[in-house]
Design an enzyme around this catalytic site. Sequence first.
Site, PDB file in Angstrom:
ATOM      1  N   HIS A  89     -31.023 -22.062-105.972  1.00 29.83           N
ATOM      2  CA  HIS A  89     -30.883 -22.402-105.335  1.00 29.83           C
ATOM      3  C   HIS A  89     -31.666 -22.252-104.118  1.00 29.83           C
ATOM      4  CE1 HIS A  89     -28.012 -21.848-101.306  1.00 29.83           C
ATOM      5  NE2 HIS A  89     -27.300 -22.841-101.950  1.00 29.83           N
ATOM      6  N   GLU A 142     -32.438 -26.941-107.025  1.00 29.78           N
ATOM      7  CA  GLU A 142     -31.383 -27.507-106.376  1.00 29.78           C
ATOM      8  C   GLU A 142     -32.261 -28.314-105.035  1.00 29.78           C
ATOM      9  OE1 GLU A 142     -27.340 -27.049-103.148  1.00 29.78           O
ATOM     10  OE2 GLU A 142     -29.293 -25.872-103.353  1.00 29.78           O
ATOM     11  N   ASP A 181     -31.876 -30.064-101.014  1.00 29.11           N
ATOM     12  CA  ASP A 181     -30.761 -30.573-100.296  1.00 29.11           C
ATOM     13  C   ASP A 181     -31.726 -31.144 -99.245  1.00 29.11           C
ATOM     14  OD1 ASP A 181     -27.912 -28.570-100.448  1.00 29.11           O
ATOM     15  OD2 ASP A 181     -29.918 -26.655 -99.367  1.00 29.11           O
ATOM     16  N   HIS A 215     -32.497 -27.271 -96.077  1.00 25.04           N
ATOM     17  CA  HIS A 215     -31.282 -27.109 -96.054  1.00 25.04           C
ATOM     18  C   HIS A 215     -29.915 -27.217 -95.070  1.00 25.04           C
ATOM     19  CE1 HIS A 215     -26.982 -24.427 -95.701  1.00 25.04           C
ATOM     20  NE2 HIS A 215     -27.644 -24.793 -97.370  1.00 25.04           N
ATOM     21  N   GLU A 233     -28.452 -32.724-103.109  1.00 22.26           N
ATOM     22  CA  GLU A 233     -26.757 -32.543-102.317  1.00 22.26           C
ATOM     23  C   GLU A 233     -27.349 -33.630-100.915  1.00 22.26           C
ATOM     24  OE1 GLU A 233     -24.122 -30.182 -99.556  1.00 22.26           O
ATOM     25  OE2 GLU A 233     -25.465 -29.245-100.395  1.00 22.26           O
TER      26      GLU A 233
END
Length: 299
Positions: free
Chosen positions: A9, A36, A38, A51, A142
């Site tokens: 994460h 991950e 973002d 993020h 994401e």
Amino acid sequence: MNKKIVIAHRGASGYLPEHTMEAKAMAYAMNVDYIEQDLVLSKDNVPIVIHDIYLDDVTDVATKFTDRKREDNRYYVIDFTFEELQTLAVSERFNPKTGEQFYKNRFPKGKGNFKLHSFQQEIELIQGLNKSTGKNIGIYPEIKEPEFHKKEGKNLTEIVLKILADYGYKTKKDNCILQCFDAKELESIRKELKSDLFLVQLMEFPEEAKNLKHFATYADGIGPWYKQILDKKINDKWEFTSLVLDAHELGLKVHPYTFRADQLDEFNSFEEMMQTLLIDANVDGAFTDFPDKIVEFLK
């Protein structure tokens, strides 16, 4: 994808400032399954790995570009070119009003030499490491706030899908999972933009559980907040909502967020959290700030 997967994460963000190249390299070395990213666009349309649409809680933007804040006193990634963004120092997440570090026992705020980077740079790091180590670690990008980007006249999703295709991520076999909170956007990625990637619908609110059947028409999995899986604890034993079972019946994988060893809330230990969700509730993977701990636990 039948084994339980570990998703770093924002990288190994329990140990190094989130979404820095250093946090990603450390996560890679911990043998995670996915890392991950973002994604938020810069002024000149470069997807930045960060993020939020804001800069002021993870960088020194407020001291370097004092005059560039908006009326709400926030500094937005989208107001800066990629070149400008690279001049900022990144640090451990903090409260922009008080300057106080969010997770007290993590990497000390303001120390070290950390920078922002682009999605392309991170893909090249991960693919380069895959080549040099012989591992095959995946990416888990994401799409952040697509509606905000559209209001700013930009199409984040199309830019991201093009970069993914350029780097060889096109189908479910290509070791990329694409996620988004915006259900309309994720559905259009599958239906209008005809993407064949593995798609995960992120979930923020319990009432979204009612939409599982609809999610299953375009997504391959869901990413719920882990609390949506817990019902109540009776005599030291957890009971669960029907979310995981319902999702599995529809053929959806379940990857809850976020497993943090330094923010346990209803659990007495990180071991209890891992055992409860990964084994007892039988989820398919976990987003975690402490990837090494979950990799070790699953072994």
